[in-house]
Design a protein around this motif. Sequence first.
Motif, PDB file in Angstrom:
ATOM      1  N   ARG A   1      61.187 -49.028  39.887  1.00  0.00           N
ATOM      2  CA  ARG A   1      61.890 -48.206  38.885  1.00  0.00           C
ATOM      3  C   ARG A   1      62.381 -46.892  39.489  1.00  0.00           C
ATOM      4  NH1 ARG A   1      59.124 -45.328  33.702  1.00  0.00           N
ATOM      5  NH2 ARG A   1      61.013 -44.352  32.926  1.00  0.00           N
ATOM      6  N   THR A   2      61.527 -46.259  40.267  1.00  0.00           N
ATOM      7  CA  THR A   2      61.873 -44.959  40.863  1.00  0.00           C
ATOM      8  C   THR A   2      63.069 -45.102  41.800  1.00  0.00           C
ATOM      9  OG1 THR A   2      59.556 -44.285  40.688  1.00  0.00           O
ATOM     10  CG2 THR A   2      60.960 -42.992  42.155  1.00  0.00           C
ATOM     11  N   ILE A   3      63.049 -46.110  42.648  1.00  0.00           N
ATOM     12  CA  ILE A   3      64.157 -46.314  43.583  1.00  0.00           C
ATOM     13  C   ILE A   3      65.430 -46.714  42.834  1.00  0.00           C
ATOM     14  CG2 ILE A   3      65.007 -47.751  45.473  1.00  0.00           C
ATOM     15  CD1 ILE A   3      62.141 -47.696  46.603  1.00  0.00           C
TER      16      ILE A   3
ATOM     17  N   VAL B   1      55.077 -41.051  42.654  1.00  0.00           N
ATOM     18  CA  VAL B   1      56.031 -41.816  43.460  1.00  0.00           C
ATOM     19  C   VAL B   1      57.375 -41.119  43.309  1.00  0.00           C
ATOM     20  CG1 VAL B   1      57.178 -44.038  43.770  1.00  0.00           C
ATOM     21  CG2 VAL B   1      54.776 -43.964  43.055  1.00  0.00           C
ATOM     22  N   ARG B   2      57.924 -40.658  44.430  1.00  0.00           N
ATOM     23  CA  ARG B   2      59.184 -39.926  44.404  1.00  0.00           C
ATOM     24  C   ARG B   2      60.140 -40.533  45.429  1.00  0.00           C
ATOM     25  NH1 ARG B   2      60.188 -33.596  43.962  1.00  0.00           N
ATOM     26  NH2 ARG B   2      62.379 -33.589  44.470  1.00  0.00           N
ATOM     27  N   ALA B   3      61.356 -40.801  44.992  1.00  0.00           N
ATOM     28  CA  ALA B   3      62.394 -41.303  45.891  1.00  0.00           C
ATOM     29  C   ALA B   3      63.498 -40.259  45.970  1.00  0.00           C
ATOM     30  CB  ALA B   3      62.955 -42.628  45.368  1.00  0.00           C
ATOM     31  N   ARG B   4      64.039 -40.092  47.180  1.00  0.00           N
ATOM     32  CA  ARG B   4      65.083 -39.086  47.383  1.00  0.00           C
ATOM     33  C   ARG B   4      66.170 -39.644  48.294  1.00  0.00           C
ATOM     34  NH1 ARG B   4      62.331 -35.161  50.142  1.00  0.00           N
ATOM     35  NH2 ARG B   4      63.281 -35.751  52.090  1.00  0.00           N
ATOM     36  N   LEU B   5      67.408 -39.371  47.894  1.00  0.00           N
ATOM     37  CA  LEU B   5      68.572 -39.710  48.706  1.00  0.00           C
ATOM     38  C   LEU B   5      69.541 -38.548  48.579  1.00  0.00           C
ATOM     39  CD1 LEU B   5      70.139 -41.725  50.456  1.00  0.00           C
ATOM     40  CD2 LEU B   5      71.048 -42.721  48.355  1.00  0.00           C
ATOM     41  N   TYR B   6      69.787 -37.872  49.683  1.00  0.00           N
ATOM     42  CA  TYR B   6      70.571 -36.636  49.693  1.00  0.00           C
ATOM     43  C   TYR B   6      69.948 -35.662  48.693  1.00  0.00           C
ATOM     44  CZ  TYR B   6      73.833 -39.512  52.325  1.00  0.00           C
ATOM     45  OH  TYR B   6      74.387 -40.351  53.262  1.00  0.00           O
ATOM     46  N   ASP B   7      70.710 -35.161  47.718  1.00  0.00           N
ATOM     47  CA  ASP B   7      70.165 -34.213  46.740  1.00  0.00           C
ATOM     48  C   ASP B   7      69.661 -34.897  45.477  1.00  0.00           C
ATOM     49  OD1 ASP B   7      70.716 -32.063  48.384  1.00  0.00           O
ATOM     50  OD2 ASP B   7      72.698 -31.714  47.517  1.00  0.00           O
ATOM     51  N   ASP B   8      69.784 -36.193  45.425  1.00  0.00           N
ATOM     52  CA  ASP B   8      69.380 -36.965  44.248  1.00  0.00           C
ATOM     53  C   ASP B   8      67.926 -37.412  44.407  1.00  0.00           C
ATOM     54  OD1 ASP B   8      69.785 -38.148  41.808  1.00  0.00           O
ATOM     55  OD2 ASP B   8      70.937 -39.845  42.585  1.00  0.00           O
TER      56      ASP B   8
ATOM     57  N   MET C   1      75.209 -39.423  62.147  1.00  0.00           N
ATOM     58  CA  MET C   1      73.878 -39.928  61.893  1.00  0.00           C
ATOM     59  C   MET C   1      73.699 -40.125  60.389  1.00  0.00           C
ATOM     60  SD  MET C   1      70.325 -38.377  63.227  1.00  0.00           S
ATOM     61  CE  MET C   1      69.414 -37.615  61.905  1.00  0.00           C
ATOM     62  N   ALA C   2      73.296 -41.310  59.982  1.00  0.00           N
ATOM     63  CA  ALA C   2      73.095 -41.625  58.563  1.00  0.00           C
ATOM     64  C   ALA C   2      71.775 -41.043  58.074  1.00  0.00           C
ATOM     65  CB  ALA C   2      73.105 -43.125  58.371  1.00  0.00           C
ATOM     66  N   VAL C   3      71.781 -40.635  56.823  1.00  0.00           N
ATOM     67  CA  VAL C   3      70.573 -40.112  56.208  1.00  0.00           C
ATOM     68  C   VAL C   3      69.837 -41.265  55.543  1.00  0.00           C
ATOM     69  CG1 VAL C   3      69.680 -38.607  54.392  1.00  0.00           C
ATOM     70  CG2 VAL C   3      71.569 -37.844  55.823  1.00  0.00           C
ATOM     71  N   SER C   4      68.563 -41.418  55.886  1.00  0.00           N
ATOM     72  CA  SER C   4      67.753 -42.471  55.272  1.00  0.00           C
ATOM     73  C   SER C   4      67.175 -41.972  53.967  1.00  0.00           C
ATOM     74  CB  SER C   4      66.591 -42.858  56.194  1.00  0.00           C
ATOM     75  OG  SER C   4      67.056 -43.457  57.347  1.00  0.00           O
ATOM     76  N   PRO C   5      67.130 -42.836  52.962  1.00  0.00           N
ATOM     77  CA  PRO C   5      66.434 -42.449  51.746  1.00  0.00           C
ATOM     78  C   PRO C   5      64.937 -42.319  52.047  1.00  0.00           C
ATOM     79  CG  PRO C   5      67.180 -44.733  51.614  1.00  0.00           C
ATOM     80  CD  PRO C   5      67.697 -44.165  52.899  1.00  0.00           C
ATOM     81  N   VAL C   6      64.262 -41.516  51.254  1.00  0.00           N
ATOM     82  CA  VAL C   6      62.845 -41.228  51.484  1.00  0.00           C
ATOM     83  C   VAL C   6      62.044 -41.639  50.256  1.00  0.00           C
ATOM     84  CG1 VAL C   6      61.152 -39.394  51.921  1.00  0.00           C
ATOM     85  CG2 VAL C   6      63.401 -39.289  52.997  1.00  0.00           C
ATOM     86  N   LEU C   7      60.888 -42.240  50.498  1.00  0.00           N
ATOM     87  CA  LEU C   7      59.936 -42.548  49.438  1.00  0.00           C
ATOM     88  C   LEU C   7      58.667 -41.778  49.749  1.00  0.00           C
ATOM     89  CD1 LEU C   7      59.401 -44.314  46.890  1.00  0.00           C
ATOM     90  CD2 LEU C   7      58.274 -45.922  48.433  1.00  0.00           C
ATOM     91  N   LEU C   8      58.242 -40.932  48.820  1.00  0.00           N
ATOM     92  CA  LEU C   8      57.048 -40.110  48.991  1.00  0.00           C
ATOM     93  C   LEU C   8      56.000 -40.547  47.986  1.00  0.00           C
ATOM     94  CD1 LEU C   8      55.523 -37.586  50.076  1.00  0.00           C
ATOM     95  CD2 LEU C   8      56.714 -36.272  48.333  1.00  0.00           C
ATOM     96  N   ILE C   9      54.807 -40.860  48.487  1.00  0.00           N
ATOM     97  CA  ILE C   9      53.681 -41.238  47.642  1.00  0.00           C
ATOM     98  C   ILE C   9      52.615 -40.157  47.820  1.00  0.00           C
ATOM     99  CG2 ILE C   9      51.969 -43.013  47.086  1.00  0.00           C
ATOM    100  CD1 ILE C   9      54.850 -44.080  46.945  1.00  0.00           C
TER     101      ILE C   9
END
Length: 151
Positions: A61-63, A18-25, A1-9
């Motif tokens: 910019r965040t992404i 505005v926060r973007a997350r992909l794995y631990d990054d 199962m692939a992990v989707s990146p997350v955007l949190l507002i």
Amino acid sequence: MAVSPVLLIKVSDSVVSVRARLYDDFAEHEIIINSVITYWWANNLPPAKKFLELFDSVIKRTINEIMPHKILNLKYNVNANQTLDDASEIEIELCSVEADGVGFKIEGDHISLKGLRNVSDDFESKEFSLTFNQSIETPDMVLKKYQEMKN
């Protein structure tokens, strides 16, 4: 199962995060509403319209900091109490975010901002709705810098 990146507002105390997350990054940026509104008022600029431009830019910019990309596609609905040039209140519902074909899971997809503009006693509230489908391109030179930062 692939992990989707997350955007949190997140909106709190006149700050939009505005926060973007992909794995631990992750990358995070804030818009300090009072500061930018003061600037817009002083320069007689429409705050609702300018906020949407800034919001697009901050998301991009965040992404880009966690996932350098060429094309960012944003879709969001905006409801306001007047046209964007005259609105003092806006609500934004972020529907979809996709960077180079990779979709983001969105958390905190509703933003509500009030007091963007001082209104007179005879201000007539008129419901205004619009859907934005933005496709924002990263210039090659900027993309190269983000890719270098990432590596």
